[in-house]
Structures are given as C-alpha cells and as structure tokens.
Write an enzyme that holds these catalytic residues in place. Structure first.
Site, short mmCIF file in Angstrom:
data_model
loop_
_atom_site.label_atom_id
_atom_site.label_comp_id
_atom_site.label_asym_id
_atom_site.label_seq_id
_atom_site.Cartn_x
_atom_site.Cartn_y
_atom_site.Cartn_z
CD GLU A 51 -0.99 -6.31 10.87
OE1 GLU A 51 -0.39 -5.62 10.04
OE2 GLU A 51 -1.71 -7.28 10.56
CG ASN A 60 -6.06 -4.56 6.41
OD1 ASN A 60 -5.55 -3.46 6.36
ND2 ASN A 60 -5.44 -5.66 6.02
CD GLU A 61 -3.48 -4.23 2.56
OE1 GLU A 61 -3.25 -5.43 2.34
OE2 GLU A 61 -2.59 -3.39 2.74
O1 AHR Z 1 1.80 -3.85 7.40
C1 AHR Z 1 1.91 -5.19 7.08
C2 AHR Z 1 0.74 -5.70 6.25
O2 AHR Z 1 0.71 -5.06 5.01
C3 AHR Z 1 -0.62 -5.46 6.81
O3 AHR Z 1 -0.99 -6.46 7.66
C4 AHR Z 1 -1.52 -5.45 5.62
O4 AHR Z 1 -2.62 -4.63 5.82
C5 AHR Z 1 -0.61 -4.99 4.51
O5 AHR Z 1 -0.71 -5.75 3.39
#
Ligand code: AHR
Length: 798
Positions: free
Chosen positions: A51, A359-360
């Site tokens: 990331e 994502n999430e």
């Molecule tokens: O890994 C850090 C963060 O944790 C990521 O950006 C997110 O997907 C998660 O909440």
C-alpha cells in the site's frame, strides 16, 4: 490438527519478559504422520500487500530524490528553500499562470534580483553514492530578461560538493533540460541546490533527480526492491488499503491517471498524509509483480471513498475502469488499453488473474455495488478471480453473485493471533476461498517486536494447515519511511539509504522460503494452556488530552490500603510511559502533552483483587482519561477509557475485548472514579454511577503451535514450530510414515533475549534468523524450543 491436555496454568511475566511466579511444564510431543499426506499447499499462499502508506512509494521504493518536484503539493513551495545573497526572502511562489500541462498546473516562480540559491533536501536527505550517476531533469522557462545560466549542484550535509552541472540556453517556452551527475563522494543526507545570479523571472517544474541504477532497470530503489524479493512473495496485492478509497470522492485512486509519462500523471493527496506523484503507477506495480515473480492482485475502487460514495446510478465509469484495467494488464496490443501497455514498454501481457473489488467497504453500499461490477467483469473476463473484502464488524460479504475469494483483515494482540491459529479448522470448505489480505499484531507490538512475530507465526501455522481454504495471506503494512510513521508497526523500515526488517519480516521469509507442497497431519501436545493472569498494576493516562489526577488510593477487599499517592509530597513509585509532560500542581498529577497513549503506572503486578479510587479532571484536548488496571507489561492496553473516541464513549478495553457505552466528559470538572477488580470481574463507577460490569473473557493460549508440510522435490519434511510461551519447551517429535530418515536436517531459529526486542536501523539484525544443522538417530527427534521463538526444521529423507 489437535491440541491436547488443556488445563490451565497461569504464569506471571514481568515487563522484561522474565518469569516471576507460577510453574511451567516444559515438555511437549509433536506427532507428524508423513504417511498420510493431506491437501496440496497452494503456490499462492504467502504474498505481500503493497500500500502507498508511510511514504512507501514516493520517499521510498520510487526513488525520486526531489520532494514536491512538480509543485503540486500545495499552494506554497513546500520543501523548497530560497536564499538570496542579500538575505531578502519572499522571491519565490507557486504559480499557475502558464501551466506546464493540464495535469501539472503549478510551477515555481522565482523573481531574481541578483544571486540566489534554491534548495531541496528531498525526503530527509538524498542518498548519493560515490561513483553512481544520477539523472537530473527539469522543465524551465524564463521571462523578463532572466537568461541564466543555472548552476545545479548536489552537496553533502556539510556543504561539500558531490556533483555539479550547468544549464544554459534557457528558453521563454517550457523546455526540458537534463544532466547526468556523477557523485564524487557518498552522503545519505545530500541536498540539491540551484543557483544563478541574473535578474528577471524564472519558472521551474518537474525537477527530478533519480539514481541511474534501479532494480532490474525498472526504475525502483534497489535495496528496497531486494528486500521484497527476499520475501519470495507469490503474489502482491496493491495499491491499498485505505489509499484506494481516498478521503473523499475527489481523492479516490483512479489507475488511469497513474500511467504514461510522469509529467502527465495526476498527483493526488494521499489519505496517509502526503501528496503522491504517482511515479509508482499501475504499470509500475504490474512490472514490480512480474519482476518479483508474484501474481498481481489489483484492488480497485468501487465508487466508495472513506467518507462518501458515488450514487449507485452513476457507477458506469467505475465498472468501465475495472474492465479497462484488465484490458491494460492482459489485452492484446491491438486493443485500446493493451496498446497503451505496449506503448508504455510492455507489449506482453501481465497476466492479471485476481482483482479485489474495494477495500474494507462492507455494508449496504458495498453489497449494492457488488453485482453490477462482478457481473460485468465475469461476462467479459470469466477467468479473473474476484475477491470480496469482508468487513469483520458484523457486515457480511456480498453473496449474490458469490465471490471467488473473500479477504479478511486482522489487527490484534499476539495472544489473539495465537487463538486464531485454530479458527480455520472449522471454516466451511464449500464457500469461497479465504485471502487474509491484511494482518499484523498491532497491540503490544512496539515498533515491531519479537512477541508480535510470535503471534503472527502461530496464526500462520493455522493458515498453512488449513491452506485448502486459506489460499493467500499477506502482512500489512509492508513499508515505512521512519520519518513518516503514519501506521505502526510495519514490516520494513527505511530511511534514505538503509532498511531493516522487523522480526515479523523474518517470519514471513521463513514461511515463504519453506513452503512444501503438501500438508502433513500433525498433533501437538504441549501440556497446559497458558492464561493471561487477571492481575496487574494500576495507572492513569491520556490520549490527545490534558488532564490531572488526585486522591488516588488502592484498597484490598478487606479494606487494607495497598497504595496511596500524595502527589504534592512525591511521585515515588510512578513510572511514566509514552513521552508525556507530567508535573505536580496543587496536589494533583498533571499531564499536559498533546499526545496519544501517555501513561503513568504504579503498584504491583501480582495484585488480583483491589479497588482503585481517584479523582480526575480534564483540562483540554479531544478526549478524557485512561484509568489502567491489570497491567502486566508496558504494552498492555487494559484500561477504562473515559471520554474516548473524540469524547463520545466510555469503554473498558481489555486488549481486543471491549465494553462501550455512550459518554462524554466536561472540561474543568472533577470526576469521582472507582474501578473494582476481583480477578476476572470488573466494575466501574463514574460519580457514583455504575457504568460497566463485565467479566474478563478467559483467554488461553497454547505453548506450541505447529504445522508440517513435505517438499516434493527434496523429500524434506518441513516442520514449523512456534513456542508462544516465554520459557523453553522440550519437545519430542515423532515422525510417522517416513521409512527413510537421513538422521540429519537443517534448522532456522528466530528468537531473542526478550520478547520485546526489536530491530532498528542501527541494529538491523538484532532479532534475525540463525541457520544450523542437527542430527538424530531412529525416528525420534528431541529438541528444545527457546521461549518466544519460531523454528523451521527441514528433516531429510532418503
Ligand atoms: O494496512 C493499513 C490499513 O489498514 C489499510 O489501509 C486498511 O485497509 C486497513 O484498515
């Protein structure tokens, strides 16, 4: 796998990790049956998650040495310094009157009135290496009589010149100028300087200084890319994470604005606190995967940012972006996007097989978007495996249509991860496969300590044993520039010239370097389980808040006073953690630093039954007070958080367990606080009102966690053993079904003097694996596993 003999023994561990009471039965048996191989270990199992967080890309693996090269960071010339011979400041500004191009709207304007020097120190210093050549390039235009020349120099931290070049022939129209600069000496804290002595106006944009040498000649910082390569990742999930979502609609990740010439990419504000050049764009991520031999796993935005969402009826563009991303990665060169890939230097396809949808996100917004995206992708690209991101806050993943793979994320304590080692034993084998796309011990982890690695390794043995359902897993986050730690802990820490892996890094490496092809049944009998004691000392603390505490008293159930503090007389017996600013004022202990997680501890770690009473008053800041109890070590988060979550809730937090109630704290008002602990029973009163009454859940862990596989090529039985206890465990390993043991093997052991030990830039290998060999006779192999250790044994067969 089965764990045997589950009675409870309690051990008390000091902050330094030494045993001070209790008894340890340090005998265990591990039985591996190599005659009954189980399922195949998926080749995808151990990968990485990249990331753009913590300056992982800009300021990290994307080796641009100049910070804010295109002046898009803000409307100020951030990270640039101008000095003039006369000392007069203010002759530079960010200008948008004649942009370099439509995406690069800002440039730097300098009004020169005699000699000046412009300076940029990059990301806390530029790393120049003697004899290496650096490509310098900038776009320049001049006006009002300024005609240069411009002297470009790179100087070391003492001002010593490391490289120099001259730019002349400056034009009134934007024009690029380049130099190849070779360093005459090394310095990791070098700076770039421009100087000139003319009069008039000078505009600069896209000022770049990059090392000529890059990993596999694909533009990335060599040592950091090698650090990834050494993990042998079988896949790479990218580019986020929260970064994919962005803070709001205007800051969501759009892969299409990250490809092509670097001056035509759209810089974007990153939710992790910096501006991103997109130098590491979609194409470079795919190239990195290819160079690592890792399957690309692209996580695409689904029209949902962290704070808002695209209306459902306007999802067309997002669906098209997903289809085009696959065409860019895989399409023939006669397609629009496949053709662009070829134009960008890669005619062959990248073979993208996995795409993660969001994502999430979770919740109704996500579930509503899922079908249209998935149906469109499956209709055109039926072979691409689609991953749903489940939200573990009780918001199930979308099931219509069914995802191929579900991504689960875990950030917890070491003990919680140990308990999760068995969770996949009972997962359905009929549903989607599991991808643990983000996991890391984040509690009691320091900046990445051995204990965190032990917790993760225990969990990994469970994933490996259950790799018929868990097909992929990746630790998160991967990288941190030590000068911008937006998330902690991280796998690889670096500065301008150095890097080190946390103990977790070595765990990843030990597992991925010793995968095996099939799992082998294993039974572990490591004796009594270990339960964290319902005991510990007390404390007070704050979180981004100023507060004071007084009249503190701890009494036993029979009324005996165990501890009392008259702060005006002394603060003996108190220990201060987290860098607060503690003083004693008018008989109260006052904390005034604006910081998270500031604590003061007192008392005895063996206390089990007591009542803590005190008064507390908030003086300013965003939250309220932390009242600590049951504290066994400095990293414990066992507290009553009064006025937490920006002063909206009161919650008893017991590591991962929480009892939360709505609540708010007034500034400048004294509150009466009482916490009564009787072993696992906890009651909390605020101004005489009972707010919480809970029982601490029993949280037992095993001493040993293990998994076994077999390497089809060498015939080795590979045993991974995690000793989660703080003391050694003597183990008998019974190998069944292996008629031809060689009596020899290789071992790799990761441990250290203390579970809280960490690596650092100055001591990068303090906690690092040690390789060895061993010999044994017959089928019985005995071995002592040190406390807090991870061991990989490769046992040879003929
Ligand atoms: O890994 C850090 C963060 O944790 C990521 O950006 C997110 O997907 C998660 O909440």
């Amino acid at each position: 796998m089965r764990y045997l003999n589950q009675t409870v023994k309690i051990s008390f561990i000091t902050a330094a990790g030494c045993l001070i009471a209790g008894s340890i039965l340090a005998q265990a048996t591990i039985t591996v049956d190599a005659g009954k191989p189980g399922h195949a270990v998926p080749p995808t199992l151990w990968g990485i998650f990249f990331e753009d967080i913590n300056l992982s890309a800009d300021g990290g693996i994307y080796p641009e040495l100049v910070r804010n090269r295109s002046f898009e960071d803000s409307d100020q010339p951030d990270y640039w310094k101008l000095s003039t011979a006369t000392g007069s400041p203010g002759t530079m500004s960010v200008d948008s009157s004649r942009p370099f191009n439509a995406l690069n709207r800002h440039s730097l304007r300098i009004n020169a009135d005699g000699p000046f020097t412009l300076e940029n120190e990059g990301y806390w210093g530029m790393n120049l290496v003697k004899g290496d050549t650096y490509n310098f390039r900038t776009a320049v235009r001049v006006a009002e009589g300024f005609d240069g020349p411009l002297t470009v120099r790179v100087v070391g931290s003492t001002g010593n010149e490391l490289a120099k070049g001259i730019l002349s022939g400056l034009s009134r129209d934007w024009q690029y100028h380049s130099l190849a600069l070779t360093a005459t000496a090394s310095d990791p804290r070098a700076r770039l300087l421009f100087s000139a002595s003319g009069k008039g106006t000078l505009f600069l944009d896209m000022i770049s200084l990059m090392p000529q040498t890059s990993w596999k000649n694909h533009g990335l910082r060599v040592d950091l890319a090698e650090a990834l390569d050494a993990l042998h990742p079988s896949f790479m999930r990218f580019p986020g994470g929260n970064w994919v979502e962005g803070d709001d609609l205007a800051h969501m990740y759009h892969w299409k604005t990250t490809i092509g010439p670097i001056d035509a990419r759209a810089p974007l504000w990153n939710t992790w606190g910096y501006n991103t050049t997109q130098g590491l764009g979609f194409h470079e991520y795919l190239q990195l995967c290819e160079d690592l031999g890792a399957e690309p796993v692209f996580c695409i935005n689904t029209g949902l940012s962290l704070h808002d969402s695209v209306p459902l009826g306007q999802m067309g563009q997002w669906i098209q972006d997903a289809l085009d991303a696959i065409e860019y990665a895989n399409g023939p060169t006669n397609t629009v996007w496949g053709g662009l890939r070829a134009q960008n230097g890669h005619p062959a396809p990248f073979h993208l097989k996995y795409m993660e949808i969001g994502n999430e996100n979770g919740g109704p917004d996500y579930v509503q978007r899922w079908p249209s995206l998935v149906n469109a992708i499956r209709a055109k690209y039926p072979d691409v495996q689609l991953i749903a991101n489940t939200d573990l806050r009780n918001r199930p993943y979308p099931r219509h249509p069914e995802p191929d793979i579900v991504d689960e994320h875990y950030y917890e304590s070491p003990e919680s991860f140990m308990r999760r080692a068995e969770q996949y034993d009972t997962y359905s084998r009929r549903g989607p496969k599991i991808f643990v796309g983000e996991y890391a011990v984040t509690q009691k982890a320091g900046q990445g300590n051995l204990r965190a690695a032990v917790g993760e390794a225990a969990f990994m043995t469970g994933m490996e044993r259950n790799s018929d359902v868990v097909m992929m897993a990746s630790y998160a986050p991967l990288f941190v520039n030590v000068n911008h730690r937006a998330w902690n802990p991280d796998l690889i820490s670096f500065d301008s010239s150095r890097w080190y892996g946390s103990p977790s890094y070595y765990v990843q490496q030990m597992f991925s370097g010793n995968r095996g092809d099939v799992t082998l049944p294993i039974i572990v009998d490591s004796g009594d389980v270990i339960e964290q004691p319902a005991a510990g000392c007390i404390g007070v603390g704050t979180w981004n808040t100023q507060a004071e505490f007084k009249d503190l008293k701890v009494t036993a159930p029979d009324g005996q006073v165990l501890f009392t503090s008259e702060f005006s007389r002394n603060i003996d017996g108190w220990r201060f953690l987290g860098g607060g600013n503690w003083t004693v004022q008018d008989g109260a202990l006052r904390q005034t630093a604006q910081k998270e997680n500031v604590r003061a501890l007192a008392g005895d770690r063996s206390w089990t039954n007591y009542t803590l009473e005190l008064k507390a008053r908030k003086l300013g800041g965003r939250e309220g007070f932390l009242i600590l109890f049951h504290i066994q070590n400095d990293e414990d988060r066992v507290w009553w958080n009064i006025g937490g979550w920006n002063d909206t809730q009161n919650a008893v937090e017991l590591d991962e367990t929480m009892d939360a109630k709505a609540g708010h704290i007034e500034t400048n008002r004294w509150y009466d606080i009482k916490v009564e602990v009787r072993g696992i029973s906890i009651k909390c009163w605020l101004d005489g009102e009972l707010i919480h009454e809970i029982l601490k859940p029993r949280q037992a862990t095993h001493r040993l966690y293990a998994s076994a596989t077999r390497d089809g090529q060498t015939g080795d039985v590979i045993l991974k053993v995690v000793n989660a206890a703080h003391t050694p465990v003597n183990t008998e390993i019974k190998l069944l079904g292996v008629p031809h043991l060689t009596g020899a093997g290789q071992s790799i052991v990761l441990t250290s003097d203390s579970p809280w030990d960490e690596n650092s830039l100055d001591e990068p290998a303090k906690v690092s694996p040690k390789a060895g060999t061993f010999h044994f006779t017959g089928g019985d192999l005995r071995r002592a596993y040190p406390g807090d250790s991870i061991t990989v044994l490769r046992i040879g067969t003929k």
